[in-house]
Design an enzyme around this catalytic site. Structure first.
Site, PDB file in Angstrom:
ATOM      1  N   TYR A 141      41.737  48.934  50.134  1.00  0.00           N
ATOM      2  CA  TYR A 141      42.507  48.134  49.224  1.00  0.00           C
ATOM      3  C   TYR A 141      42.576  48.637  47.755  1.00  0.00           C
ATOM      4  O   TYR A 141      41.437  48.660  47.345  1.00  0.00           O
ATOM      5  CB  TYR A 141      42.562  46.675  49.229  1.00  0.00           C
ATOM      6  CG  TYR A 141      43.470  45.882  48.355  1.00  0.00           C
ATOM      7  CD1 TYR A 141      44.847  45.875  48.719  1.00  0.00           C
ATOM      8  CD2 TYR A 141      43.009  45.303  47.356  1.00  0.00           C
ATOM      9  CE1 TYR A 141      45.945  45.094  47.639  1.00  0.00           C
ATOM     10  CE2 TYR A 141      43.939  44.253  46.526  1.00  0.00           C
ATOM     11  CZ  TYR A 141      45.420  44.407  46.841  1.00  0.00           C
ATOM     12  OH  TYR A 141      46.189  43.778  45.921  1.00  0.00           O
ATOM     13  N   ASP A 188      36.954  53.346  43.905  1.00  0.00           N
ATOM     14  CA  ASP A 188      37.671  52.270  43.400  1.00  0.00           C
ATOM     15  C   ASP A 188      36.570  51.284  43.381  1.00  0.00           C
ATOM     16  O   ASP A 188      36.048  50.626  44.264  1.00  0.00           O
ATOM     17  CB  ASP A 188      38.919  51.796  44.499  1.00  0.00           C
ATOM     18  CG  ASP A 188      39.595  50.542  43.831  1.00  0.00           C
ATOM     19  OD1 ASP A 188      39.057  49.851  43.053  1.00  0.00           O
ATOM     20  OD2 ASP A 188      40.664  50.221  44.580  1.00  0.00           O
ATOM     21  N   LYS A 217      38.408  42.991  37.476  1.00  0.00           N
ATOM     22  CA  LYS A 217      37.579  41.829  37.864  1.00  0.00           C
ATOM     23  C   LYS A 217      36.369  41.646  36.730  1.00  0.00           C
ATOM     24  O   LYS A 217      36.857  41.507  35.625  1.00  0.00           O
ATOM     25  CB  LYS A 217      36.983  41.993  39.243  1.00  0.00           C
ATOM     26  CG  LYS A 217      38.133  42.039  40.038  1.00  0.00           C
ATOM     27  CD  LYS A 217      37.732  41.820  41.530  1.00  0.00           C
ATOM     28  CE  LYS A 217      38.618  42.090  42.501  1.00  0.00           C
ATOM     29  NZ  LYS A 217      39.998  41.180  42.784  1.00  0.00           N
TER      30      LYS A 217
HETATM   31  C1  LIG Z   1      39.162  47.368  45.361  1.00  0.00           C
HETATM   32  C2  LIG Z   1      40.261  46.691  44.616  1.00  0.00           C
HETATM   33  N1  LIG Z   1      41.181  47.541  43.995  1.00  0.00           N
HETATM   34  C3  LIG Z   1      41.970  47.268  43.382  1.00  0.00           C
HETATM   35  C4  LIG Z   1      42.443  45.906  43.250  1.00  0.00           C
HETATM   36  C5  LIG Z   1      43.569  45.555  42.428  1.00  0.00           C
HETATM   37  O1  LIG Z   1      43.221  44.956  41.191  1.00  0.00           O
HETATM   38  P1  LIG Z   1      44.403  43.680  40.696  1.00  0.00           P
HETATM   39  O2  LIG Z   1      44.316  42.621  41.628  1.00  0.00           O
HETATM   40  O3  LIG Z   1      43.492  43.362  39.229  1.00  0.00           O
HETATM   41  O4  LIG Z   1      45.598  44.557  40.375  1.00  0.00           O
HETATM   42  C6  LIG Z   1      41.745  44.962  43.837  1.00  0.00           C
HETATM   43  C7  LIG Z   1      41.881  43.576  43.956  1.00  0.00           C
HETATM   44  O5  LIG Z   1      41.449  42.767  44.397  1.00  0.00           O
HETATM   45  C8  LIG Z   1      40.384  45.419  44.669  1.00  0.00           C
HETATM   46  O6  LIG Z   1      39.850  44.580  45.334  1.00  0.00           O
END
Ligand SMILES: Cc1ncc(COP(=O)(O)O)c(C=O)c1O
Length: 432
Positions: A147, A242, A270
Site C-alpha cells: 500500500y 515507502d 504518520k
Molecule cells: C505504507 C503507506 N504508504 C502510504 C500511505 C498513505 O499515507 P496517507 O494516508 O497519509 O496518504 C500509507 C497510509 O496508511 C501507508 O501505510
C-alpha cells in the site's frame, strides 16, 4: 474499562445520524464500524480515548499510526501551541520546516534532502514522479499487496481478490484510467528470484521500484531487501522505500536502519508529522534536485507544489515528536511493551487451540486466522476475514480499538494496558 454497559448517549446518536446524512457512509475513509458499534471520538489522552457517550477505549489504532508517542504528548502540545501564536501557514520556508528537514537527514541513511507534502499518498506520488524525471522512464514496479496511498499508481494490485499472473496490474478502485494499469508492474513480495527475472526483462522501461520494506505487517525474508537493493543497483533503477509506517517506528532511522539496507529515496508520513498533516520525500541529492525550481525548463524538472507543504504547525509537532523519540531507551521500552503483547496474543492463540498466527513487528502486528505461513499477499488471502472482523468487533465491544488488520503500539501504552488487552483478547478469541 469495559464500555459495553454504557448506552449510546443522545448527543452521540444525533452526531452519528448527522454523519450518516452528510458524509458518504458516515465516515472519513474506507473503514466503518458496524452500526451498533460505531462511535464518535470526543477526546484522547496517552493511549486511551473516549467517545461522546463517555465510554473509554484503549487505543491500538493511534490515528492509523501517527500517534506513536500517544495522544496529547506534553512536548508536542507545547511546541504546537507556541507555533500557533506565531502564525499557522505562510507558503514560505520557516524555521520548523528547515529544522525538520535537517533532522530527517540526520536520522535517515538515504536522506540528503527533503521535500514536504501533506500526506503519505502525495509523498509516494511525488517520489515516483521524481524517479521518472530522473530516469527518463515511465513504468514503476510495485509489490502485490503493498500500500502506497490512494493515488492512481499506488492503487494497483493492493487487494486483488483473484490476482492475475505477474506482472499484470489490477486496479483497486473504480475511476482509475485503464491506461495506468500498463504503467505499473506487479511483483510478489519476498520472492527475489521473480523480482530478478522481471527486472531482467523490464529494467530498461522502469523508472523505479517501490516497496514497503515491511509490507503491511509482513516482515521481509532474510536477504530479500538486500537482494532488491542489489538488483536495482545493477540496473541503476531508483529504489524507493515507502517508510510511511516504518519511519521513526522501527528505529529512529526507520526500516532502513533496522534492516541495514539503504534505498535511493524514501517516503515518510504518520509519525513525522506528530499527528498533523505532514509527510515527506527524502533521498539522494541528485534525484531530489529534480524538485529544485532552478531547474525549471529542463527535462528533469518536477513540478511539486502544495499550499500546506511543510506547514509550520505540523513541522513543529514533528520536530517535538522526533526530539521525544531521541530520549534514551524509548525504542527499547516500546518494543518491550509491544513484544509482550505480541507474545501474549500468540500464547493465547496456541493455548486456546485457535487456527491463527500472530505476524509483524512488536510495534505493529496482528493476528491472521490461518495456518498458512504469511510471506506474501497471496498467503493473506487464506485468512478467515470474517473471523478477523468478528474478533475486532468482540474487542471493540470490550473497549479495545484496533485497525482491521493492524495493532499499533505506542510509547504511551503501559504494562497494565497489555494485561487488560490480553484479557480482552482471550474473551474475544473464546467468543469466535
Ligand atoms: C505504507 C503507506 N504508504 C502510504 C500511505 C498513505 O499515507 P496517507 O494516508 O497519509 O496518504 C500509507 C497510509 O496508511 C501507508 O501505510
Amino acid at each position: 474499562m469495559t464500555s459495553e454497559p454504557t448506552p449510546r448517549s443522545k448527543d452521540e446518536a444525533d452526531l452519528l445520524d448527522l454523519a450518516g446524512r452528510r458524509l458518504p457512509g458516515g465516515v472519513l475513509g474506507g473503514s466503518r464500524q458496524r452500526d451498533d458499534l460505531a462511535f464518535v471520538v470526543k477526546r484522547a489522552s496517552g493511549a486511551h480515548l473516549w467517545d461522546w457517550s463517555g465510554r473509554e477505549y484503549i487505543d491500538y489504532l493511534l490515528g492509523s499510526g501517527p500517534m506513536f508517542l500517544g495522544h496529547g504528548h506534553p512536548a508536542v502540545t507545547a511546541a504546537v501551541t507556541e507555533q500557533l501564536r506565531d502564525g499557522t501557514t505562510f507558503f514560505m520556508v520557516t524555521e520548523p520546516a528547515i529544522r525538520l528537514a535537517d533532522e530527517i537527514c540526520r536520522a535517515v541513511p538515504c536522506a540528503e534532502q527533503v521535500r514536504f507534502t501533506s500526506t503519505g499518498s502525495e509523498a509516494t506520488f511525488f517520489a515516483l514522479r521524481a524517479a521518472r524525471a530522473f530516469r527518463h522512464r515511465d513504468k514503476i514496479l510495485k509489490f502485490e499487496g503493498g500500500y502506497h496511498g490512494s493515488h492512481d499508481y499506488a492503487l494497483m494490485s493492493q487487494t486483488p481478490k483473484s490476482p492475475k499472473a505477474f506482472p499484470a496490474a489490477m486496479p483497486d478502485s473504480a475511476g482509475i484510467p485503464h491506461v495506468i494499469e500498463g504503467e505499473v508492474l506487479i511483483a510478489p513480495y519476498n520472492d527475489l528470484p521473480t523480482v530478478e527475472a522481471l527486472l531482467a526483462v523490464h529494467a530498461d522501461s522502469l523508472a523505479a521500484v517501490i516497496v514497503e520494506p515491511f509490507q503491511r505487517i509482513i516482515p521481509p525474508r532474510e536477504g530479500f531487501l538486500e537482494g532488491v537493493r542489489r538488483v536495482t543497483q545493477r540496473y541503476e533503477i531508483p529504489l524507493i522505500f515507502d517508510e510511511v509506517v516504518t519511519g521513526f517506528r522501527f528505529a529512529y532511522g526507520g526500516a532502513q536502519e533496522h534492516y541495514g539496507v539503504t534505498p535511493d529515496l524514501a517516503t515518510y508520513g504518520k509519525i513525522v508529522g506528530g499527528g498533523f498533516p505532514l509527510a515527506a520525500v527524502a533521498g539522494r541529492a541528485d534525484i531530489m534536485s529534480c524538485f529544485d525550481p532552478r531547474t525549471m525548463g529542463t527535462s528533469t524538472f518536477v513540478s511539486q507544489v502544495g499550499t500546506l507543504n511543510g506547514n509550520p504547525v505540523a513541522a513543529a509537532a514533528g520536530l517535538a515528536s522526533l526530539a521525544a523519540l531521541r530520549e534514551p531507551g524509548v525504542y527499547d521500552r516500546v518494543r518491550g511493551i509491544g513484544g509482550a503483547l505480541m507474545t501474549g496474543l500468540a500464547d493465547l492463540v496456541k493455548r486456546l487451540g485457535v487456527t491463527a498466527q500472530v505476524v509483524g513487528h512488536p510495534t505493529v502486528f496482528d493476528v491472521f486466522f490461518t495456518d498458512t505461513p504469511i510471506l506474501d499477499y497471496r498467503a493473506t488471502l487464506t485468512n478467515d476475514n470474517r473471523k478477523l472482523t468478528r474478533f475486532n468487533e468482540a474487542c471493540l465491544k470490550r473497549g479495545v480499538l484496533k485497525g482491521h488488520s493492524k495493532i499499533y503500539v505506542s510509547c504511551a501504552h503501559t504494562e497494565d494496558d497489555v494485561k487488560r488487552m490480553l484479557a480482552v483478547f482471550e474473551e474475544a478469541l473464546k467468543e469466535l
